[in-house]
Scaffold this motif. Structure first.
Motif, PDB file in Angstrom:
ATOM      1  N   LYS A 179      -6.402  -9.903  14.453  1.00 21.18           N
ATOM      2  CA  LYS A 179      -6.024  -8.459  13.673  1.00 21.18           C
ATOM      3  C   LYS A 179      -6.471  -8.995  11.892  1.00 21.18           C
ATOM      4  CE  LYS A 179      -1.135  -9.404  13.122  1.00 21.18           C
ATOM      5  NZ  LYS A 179       0.124  -8.701  13.350  1.00 21.18           N
ATOM      6  N   ASN A 180      -6.646  -7.866  11.278  1.00 22.95           N
ATOM      7  CA  ASN A 180      -6.830  -8.116   9.831  1.00 22.95           C
ATOM      8  C   ASN A 180      -7.750  -9.132   9.545  1.00 22.95           C
ATOM      9  OD1 ASN A 180      -6.482  -6.955   7.194  1.00 22.95           O
ATOM     10  ND2 ASN A 180      -4.655  -8.788   7.043  1.00 22.95           N
ATOM     11  N   ARG A 181      -9.029  -9.203  10.130  1.00 20.57           N
ATOM     12  CA  ARG A 181      -9.805 -10.430   9.573  1.00 20.57           C
ATOM     13  C   ARG A 181     -11.402  -9.726   9.664  1.00 20.57           C
ATOM     14  NH1 ARG A 181      -8.257 -15.856  10.902  1.00 20.57           N
ATOM     15  NH2 ARG A 181      -6.094 -16.121  11.643  1.00 20.57           N
ATOM     16  N   VAL A 182     -12.290 -10.426   8.898  1.00 22.13           N
ATOM     17  CA  VAL A 182     -13.539 -10.099   8.912  1.00 22.13           C
ATOM     18  C   VAL A 182     -14.133 -10.705  10.204  1.00 22.13           C
ATOM     19  CG1 VAL A 182     -15.561 -10.729   7.929  1.00 22.13           C
ATOM     20  CG2 VAL A 182     -13.978 -10.051   6.467  1.00 22.13           C
ATOM     21  N   ILE A 183     -14.874  -9.965  10.938  1.00 23.18           N
ATOM     22  CA  ILE A 183     -15.170 -10.359  12.291  1.00 23.18           C
ATOM     23  C   ILE A 183     -16.865 -10.681  12.378  1.00 23.18           C
ATOM     24  CG2 ILE A 183     -15.801  -9.384  14.704  1.00 23.18           C
ATOM     25  CD1 ILE A 183     -12.830 -10.101  14.079  1.00 23.18           C
ATOM     26  N   PHE A 184     -16.970 -11.782  13.013  1.00 18.78           N
ATOM     27  CA  PHE A 184     -18.222 -12.466  13.018  1.00 18.78           C
ATOM     28  C   PHE A 184     -18.515 -12.441  14.615  1.00 18.78           C
ATOM     29  CE2 PHE A 184     -16.452 -14.255   9.353  1.00 18.78           C
ATOM     30  CZ  PHE A 184     -17.250 -14.410   8.563  1.00 18.78           C
TER      31      PHE A 184
ATOM     32  N   MET B 108     -20.099 -18.855   8.349  1.00 17.93           N
ATOM     33  CA  MET B 108     -20.342 -18.347   6.862  1.00 17.93           C
ATOM     34  C   MET B 108     -21.406 -19.016   6.277  1.00 17.93           C
ATOM     35  SD  MET B 108     -19.035 -15.712   5.207  1.00 17.93           S
ATOM     36  CE  MET B 108     -20.351 -15.203   3.645  1.00 17.93           C
ATOM     37  N   ASP B 109     -21.593 -20.433   6.720  1.00 19.63           N
ATOM     38  CA  ASP B 109     -22.683 -21.102   6.117  1.00 19.63           C
ATOM     39  C   ASP B 109     -23.763 -20.674   6.734  1.00 19.63           C
ATOM     40  OD1 ASP B 109     -21.000 -23.105   4.486  1.00 19.63           O
ATOM     41  OD2 ASP B 109     -20.504 -24.117   6.457  1.00 19.63           O
ATOM     42  N   VAL B 110     -24.105 -20.453   8.207  1.00 21.96           N
ATOM     43  CA  VAL B 110     -25.051 -19.809   8.659  1.00 21.96           C
ATOM     44  C   VAL B 110     -25.437 -18.601   7.824  1.00 21.96           C
ATOM     45  CG1 VAL B 110     -25.974 -18.995  10.711  1.00 21.96           C
ATOM     46  CG2 VAL B 110     -24.416 -21.028  10.879  1.00 21.96           C
ATOM     47  N   ILE B 111     -24.509 -17.580   7.741  1.00 19.87           N
ATOM     48  CA  ILE B 111     -24.852 -16.248   7.145  1.00 19.87           C
ATOM     49  C   ILE B 111     -25.124 -16.451   5.727  1.00 19.87           C
ATOM     50  CG2 ILE B 111     -23.794 -14.231   6.698  1.00 19.87           C
ATOM     51  CD1 ILE B 111     -22.508 -14.324   9.266  1.00 19.87           C
TER      52      ILE B 111
ATOM     53  N   ALA C  59     -23.961 -23.536  13.735  1.00 18.35           N
ATOM     54  CA  ALA C  59     -22.799 -23.839  13.463  1.00 18.35           C
ATOM     55  C   ALA C  59     -21.993 -24.162  14.781  1.00 18.35           C
ATOM     56  CB  ALA C  59     -22.239 -23.328  12.457  1.00 18.35           C
ATOM     57  N   PRO C  60     -21.104 -25.299  14.949  1.00 23.20           N
ATOM     58  CA  PRO C  60     -20.302 -25.156  15.931  1.00 23.20           C
ATOM     59  C   PRO C  60     -19.207 -24.197  15.739  1.00 23.20           C
ATOM     60  CG  PRO C  60     -19.971 -27.213  14.679  1.00 23.20           C
ATOM     61  CD  PRO C  60     -21.116 -26.457  14.017  1.00 23.20           C
ATOM     62  N   LEU C  61     -18.261 -24.140  16.919  1.00 20.76           N
ATOM     63  CA  LEU C  61     -17.310 -23.219  16.891  1.00 20.76           C
ATOM     64  C   LEU C  61     -15.920 -23.496  17.211  1.00 20.76           C
ATOM     65  CD1 LEU C  61     -19.280 -20.321  18.599  1.00 20.76           C
ATOM     66  CD2 LEU C  61     -18.534 -19.966  16.454  1.00 20.76           C
ATOM     67  N   GLY C  62     -15.226 -23.856  16.122  1.00 20.63           N
ATOM     68  CA  GLY C  62     -14.008 -24.272  16.195  1.00 20.63           C
ATOM     69  C   GLY C  62     -13.668 -25.993  17.037  1.00 20.63           C
TER      70      GLY C  62
ATOM     71  N   ASP D  38     -23.578 -22.639   0.781  1.00 24.93           N
ATOM     72  CA  ASP D  38     -23.660 -21.519  -0.281  1.00 24.93           C
ATOM     73  C   ASP D  38     -23.249 -21.766  -1.689  1.00 24.93           C
ATOM     74  OD1 ASP D  38     -23.313 -18.879  -0.732  1.00 24.93           O
ATOM     75  OD2 ASP D  38     -21.282 -18.499  -0.244  1.00 24.93           O
ATOM     76  N   GLU D  39     -22.269 -22.836  -1.690  1.00 32.09           N
ATOM     77  CA  GLU D  39     -22.010 -23.129  -3.131  1.00 32.09           C
ATOM     78  C   GLU D  39     -23.146 -23.799  -3.781  1.00 32.09           C
ATOM     79  OE1 GLU D  39     -18.977 -25.809  -4.926  1.00 32.09           O
ATOM     80  OE2 GLU D  39     -17.794 -24.127  -4.283  1.00 32.09           O
ATOM     81  N   VAL D  40     -23.921 -24.754  -3.092  1.00 31.87           N
ATOM     82  CA  VAL D  40     -24.842 -25.269  -3.567  1.00 31.87           C
ATOM     83  C   VAL D  40     -26.175 -24.430  -4.165  1.00 31.87           C
ATOM     84  CG1 VAL D  40     -26.826 -26.884  -3.115  1.00 31.87           C
ATOM     85  CG2 VAL D  40     -24.528 -27.486  -2.269  1.00 31.87           C
TER      86      VAL D  40
END
Length: 590
Positions: free
Chosen positions: A193-198, A260-263, A275-278, A339-341
């Motif tokens: 709940k209350n999250r951005v969903i991927f 988020m790095d992938v996107i 990317a791995p998941l958790g 992303d920052e790079v």
């Protein structure tokens, strides 16, 4: 079932399947030739025979039939490949057993539930409730088409709305098995709940789970769906359904830290990342990627956790590597994550990092060297023993010998460099000049840049390129000049004087950067040979690194006085070891 397999082979021409992705040229009736889809080549060596029913590449040795081709190029399991080809051929496959059919029906229902939830989350993202989540994605610079392609969404606080939607088509047992909603003491609730969903997709692009990021303060920041019949974290890589298509073209897959790095990379038109998941990236993940590319590139965040994960995987993967299946490592500079790079340095700068990675062998050697001093015979013996233990982890005996030889040569190289006479003894042995360089970092950077400008041919040397790429430059002006020079590698032949003059002229015009002999020392002068310039500039790089290490030692020493804790003490000890190595290599006496 064997009858169905024979029927598929009889009805489906191998060339018709291969020609969907490979341009084939007919040699004779039923025989074709094209560029191999399994390795890069300029001259075609990939033979396809409808008459014999198999393909064979004389370049890389790839060989198989229509099923193996589909399994290798589309990353399907045999039953999936058989089912796809049977549909194309109009052949009805034998029915599954009752148990198999029931299991498949459950999987299909779970995927349907996840697809319905994904559609709901997407709708909510663009509703008034999702405004904060949408603003977050927009602030991250995501384009509308990327938000749509990756089906990003939002979970509101209201749990009952999604539950009511799912109940219209599915029963409570099916909803519970999906784990999209969980049952608590006060009824069903959404763990995200209350999250951005991927949405998390399987290899076929179907939604099988979700990842969520909090848009307010709290922990955990990122959370994934629980595991189910259709979702196993250790077997899933986020973005693989997108990356495998691009990997066929580029022969490259980048492993990053999170979705988020992938996107963020896709947002910058770099589509071949996963990317791995958790869970941490594992050797099992890498083995699955080897089915797609020969050498995946690991690019984790430039923090302690990222460096630890990199070192762990480098050692863990050793038993499984082969001459044609290994791993590269990209070291991020200019930002803590991809992303920052890209935001700080630009897309091309990030791509240059990826295109000039560190091989597994070099990373292992460098990592172990950082943990050892090489001041005494005992130190050297310990280093050699530990390197040999690493090499012995490799099961492939030929490759094991090659690694062992490589490590021995690197140790010999370090010991030899310690004994080599310095190029310009009068300059290098002058305590005054050394102290002068160590106290003037900006002049040091100018020396490096001026040397490269006067000897542009040395930028083609990988060691020089990487050092210039990684060196810390605090001046934005000098950093832009560094970036301009790096981007020239591979495009121009600098071996003649007119090219050198053109480079200087361009820099002077574009950056108003005037070069004169007073800006740099003996190594930068155009009269010096390329080899002298190379050896000189390597030394200056090391001097610059020594400056940075000594600044860190000073800061850490002050911190230790305040904290007096073991972690800070260990960090200080590590920094002092690096300082000793650099001083030894530079022949600087205490």
């Amino acid at each position: 079932m064997s009858y169905a397999i024979d029927q598929v082979k009889a009805r489906i021409n191998l060339s018709s399947v291969v020609s969907k992705k490979v341009a084939l040229k007919r040699k004779t009736t039923g025989e074709y030739l094209g560029l191999c889809p399994f390795h890069p080549e300029k001259s075609p060596s990939f033979n396809v025979s409808d008459n014999k029913g198999f393909y064979h590449c004389f370049g890389c040795g790839a060989h198989g039939d229509v099923f193996s081709y589909l399994m290798e190029t589309e990353y399907l399991k045999f039953p999936e490949a058989l089912e796809k080809l049977a549909q194309e051929a109009g052949i009805e496959l034998p029915k599954h057993t009752e148990v198999q059919k029931k299991q498949q029906d459950i999987r299909d229902i779970l995927i349907e539930i996840h697809e319905a939830a994904a559609n709901y989350y997407t709708q909510k993202l663009f509703s008034p409730e999702g405004k904060q989540a949408l603003n977050y994605l927009k602030k991250r610079g995501l384009k509308n088409e990327i938000i749509a392609e990756y089906r990003l969404g939002f979970t509101p606080h209201n749990h009952s709305e999604l539950h009511d939607i799912l109940k219209q088509k599915f029963n409570e047992t099916q909803i519970a098995a999906s784990k999209v909603l969980l049952k608590g003491d006060y009824g069903v609730y959404n763990p995200l709940k209350n999250r951005v969903i991927f949405p998390i997709f399987n290899k076929s692009g179907k939604t099988v789970a979700f990842g969520g990021r909090l848009i307010e303060k709290g922990e955990p920041k990122y959370l994934n769906s629980p595991e189910t019949l259709i979702f196993k974290k250790s077997e899933t890589l986020y973005g693989l359904n997108f990356a495998k298509k691009e990997a066929l073209k580029t022969k490259q897959i980048i492993v990053v830290e999170g979705y988020m790095d992938v996107i963020a990379l896709a947002n910058n038109e770099i589509y071949n990342s996963v990317a791995p998941l958790g869970t941490s990236i594992s050797s099992e993940h890498i083995k699955s990627l080897w089915k797609i590319v020969d050498i995946p590139t690991l690019c984790l965040d430039a923090d302690n956790a990222g460096r630890t994960a990199t070192s762990r995987l480098a050692s863990e993967i050793l038993p499984f590597i082969k001459a044609d299946k290994t791993l590269n490592f990209a070291s991020l500079t200019g930002g803590k994550d991809p992303d920052e790079v890209i935001v700080n340095k630009g897309r091309e700068f990030f791509k240059s990092i990826i295109n000039h990675p560190t091989p597994l062998s070099e990373l292992l050697f460098t990592s172990l060297l950082k943990m050892h001093t090489v001041k005494t015979p005992e130190n050297v013996t310990t280093l050699r023993k530990n390197l040999e233990l690493l090499a012995k982890k490799i099961i492939d005996k030929d490759l094991q010998k090659s690694y062992s030889s490589y490590f021995k040569s690197k140790v010999y190289e370090i010991l030899s460099n310690k004994k080599k006479p310095n190029i310009n003894k009068e300059f290098l042995n002058s305590k005054h000049n050394i102290q002068s360089i160590l106290s003037e970092q900006e002049n040091n950077i100018l020396t490096i840049l001026a040397t490269v400008i006067n000897h542009p041919e040395i930028i083609s040397d990988d060691e020089i390129y990487y050092e210039l790429h990684d060196i810390e430059i605090r001046s934005n002006f000098l950093d832009k000049i560094r970036e301009y020079i790096l981007n020239l590698k591979g495009y121009i032949n600098y071996e003649n004087e007119p090219c050198r003059k053109t480079l200087r002229q361009t820099l002077e015009e574009q950056f108003n950067f005037k070069l004169n002999d007073n800006m740099f020392d003996t190594f930068a002068k155009s009269e010096a040979s390329s080899e002298e310039a190379k050896e000189g500039i390597i030394r200056i790089f090391k001097l610059n690194n020594l400056i940075i290490i000594q600044e860190q030692i000073k800061t850490t020493s002050q911190l230790l006085m305040e904290r007096q804790d073991e972690e800070t003490y260990n960090k200080l000890s590590y920094l002092k070891q690096i300082e000793e190595i650099l001083k030894t290599e530079l022949n600087i006496l205490n």
